[in-house]
Write an enzyme that holds these catalytic residues in place. Structure first.
Site, PDB file in Angstrom:
ATOM      1  N   HIS A 152      -8.005  -5.772   8.795  1.00 43.85           N
ATOM      2  CA  HIS A 152      -7.665  -4.863   7.759  1.00 43.85           C
ATOM      3  C   HIS A 152      -8.524  -4.915   6.458  1.00 43.85           C
ATOM      4  O   HIS A 152      -8.477  -3.785   5.786  1.00 43.85           O
ATOM      5  CB  HIS A 152      -6.293  -4.790   7.350  1.00 43.85           C
ATOM      6  CG  HIS A 152      -5.685  -5.736   6.306  1.00 43.85           C
ATOM      7  ND1 HIS A 152      -5.209  -6.845   6.665  1.00 43.85           N
ATOM      8  CD2 HIS A 152      -5.810  -5.610   4.994  1.00 43.85           C
ATOM      9  CE1 HIS A 152      -4.829  -7.542   5.314  1.00 43.85           C
ATOM     10  NE2 HIS A 152      -5.201  -7.095   4.484  1.00 43.85           N
ATOM     11  N   GLU A 191     -23.726 -19.347  -6.441  1.00 40.50           N
ATOM     12  CA  GLU A 191     -23.324 -18.409  -5.662  1.00 40.50           C
ATOM     13  C   GLU A 191     -24.455 -17.874  -4.554  1.00 40.50           C
ATOM     14  O   GLU A 191     -25.561 -18.000  -4.713  1.00 40.50           O
ATOM     15  CB  GLU A 191     -23.086 -16.787  -6.377  1.00 40.50           C
ATOM     16  CG  GLU A 191     -21.809 -16.808  -7.473  1.00 40.50           C
ATOM     17  CD  GLU A 191     -22.292 -17.471  -8.387  1.00 40.50           C
ATOM     18  OE1 GLU A 191     -21.665 -17.176  -9.767  1.00 40.50           O
ATOM     19  OE2 GLU A 191     -23.362 -18.112  -8.859  1.00 40.50           O
ATOM     20  N   ASP A 250      -4.437  -9.334  13.386  1.00 32.99           N
ATOM     21  CA  ASP A 250      -5.159  -8.772  12.401  1.00 32.99           C
ATOM     22  C   ASP A 250      -6.185  -9.793  12.045  1.00 32.99           C
ATOM     23  O   ASP A 250      -5.819 -10.856  11.093  1.00 32.99           O
ATOM     24  CB  ASP A 250      -4.039  -8.719  10.889  1.00 32.99           C
ATOM     25  CG  ASP A 250      -4.545  -8.323   9.718  1.00 32.99           C
ATOM     26  OD1 ASP A 250      -5.857  -7.779   9.825  1.00 32.99           O
ATOM     27  OD2 ASP A 250      -4.155  -8.362   8.620  1.00 32.99           O
ATOM     28  N   GLY A 267      -5.580  -8.661  -3.052  1.00 31.03           N
ATOM     29  CA  GLY A 267      -6.697  -9.030  -3.368  1.00 31.03           C
ATOM     30  C   GLY A 267      -6.887 -10.403  -2.455  1.00 31.03           C
ATOM     31  O   GLY A 267      -7.963 -11.021  -2.397  1.00 31.03           O
ATOM     32  N   GLY A 316      -6.946 -11.791   3.959  1.00 31.58           N
ATOM     33  CA  GLY A 316      -8.039 -12.345   4.890  1.00 31.58           C
ATOM     34  C   GLY A 316      -8.286 -14.070   4.454  1.00 31.58           C
ATOM     35  O   GLY A 316      -9.010 -14.679   5.173  1.00 31.58           O
TER      36      GLY A 316
END
Length: 265
Positions: A69, A93, A115, A210, A213
């Protein structure tokens, strides 16, 4: 689609009805900030405008695992590894673009079953002291009820959704049995064999908007992906996660098939 906007982040949460109640997906509450860069496998899935959407885990230099999702389209997405603070540039990063998205072909937007999604990166992540690989469980492996696991993410730190963390957060949660999670006092039969529940019966600690996943790590392996739940940290309603061990064969087959096609071409 329900879209939650803040000053610095864009949180996307799909909504569904489970047992007659509205359920927000992508749902850290009651946690703490870990030692910076100690959780090296986690990635932030962002829009191309650099707004955080979901979490994910790097499972090898070219592949990320997350929730289906979280799929906003390959051209609208970027992946950031080695991050700790979303608001401060730390020099650790690594910004990467996705090449292909592989949502599970049987992902059901109504029930949230299956999912799970794989992301193939255009270029490999550079593994170093800030970025590393997450281990996965074998196909069908189970985790004992009561085992304490770690879920991490950049999601809301309050069930009301009013507080947004500037740094990564993490919380420890016990695994809840499917029977308890499926009871009439909880999700009333909506938990499938492809889902895993974790949380406290008294509430107070959970993943939140937030965190979708993001990894639920048990015994050093990603056993769950933040999927959905009723609000955040509510009593009797643990967080619901995609059970990664149910999809290990699909993960391996998908990656193998990708490289097999490339070799033929």
């Amino acid at each position: 689609m329900c879209v939650f906007l803040s000053k610095s982040l864009l949180f996307i949460s799909l909504c569904a009805c489970v047992a007659g109640q509205e359920v927000g997906r992508g749902r850290i509450v009651g946690g703490y900030a870990p030692v910076p860069h100690s959780i090296k496998y986690i990635v932030s899935i962002q829009s191309t405008q650099r707004q955080h959407l979901c979490g994910g885990s790097l499972i090898n230099k070219f592949w990320v695992i997350t929730a289906a999702h979280c799929n906003i389209g390959v051209n609208k997405m970027m992946i950031v590894a080695g991050d700790y603070s979303l608001t401060i540039y730390e020099g650790t990063e690594q910004e990467m673009l996705p090449q292909l998205l592989f949502p599970h072909p049987e992902y059901n937007t109504t029930t949230t079953n299956n999912d799970i999604m794989l992301i193939k990166l255009r270029a490999p992540a550079y593994l170093n002291s800030y970025v590393s690989i997450a281990l996965l469980p074998r196909q069908g492996a189970s985790i004992a009820v009561g085992r304490v696991c770690r879920v991490s993410g950049w999601g809301y730190t309050s069930a009301s959704g009013g507080q947004i963390p500037s740094t990564l957060r993490t919380v420890m949660l016990p695994i809840v049995s499917t029977e308890q999670c499926n009871s009439s006092e909880s999700f009333g039969g909506s938990i499938t064999e492809n889902m895993l529940c974790a949380g406290f019966s008294t509430g107070g600690k959970d993943a939140c908007q937030g965190d979708s996943g993001g990894p639920l790590v048990c015994e050093g392996r990603v056993y769950g992906l933040v999927s959905w739940g009723k609000g955040c940290a509510e009593a009797q309603f643990p967080g619901v996660y995609t059970a990664v061990s149910k999809f290990r064969r699909w993960i391996d087959t998908t990656i193998f098939s990708y490289y097999s096609r490339c070799n033929k071409d």
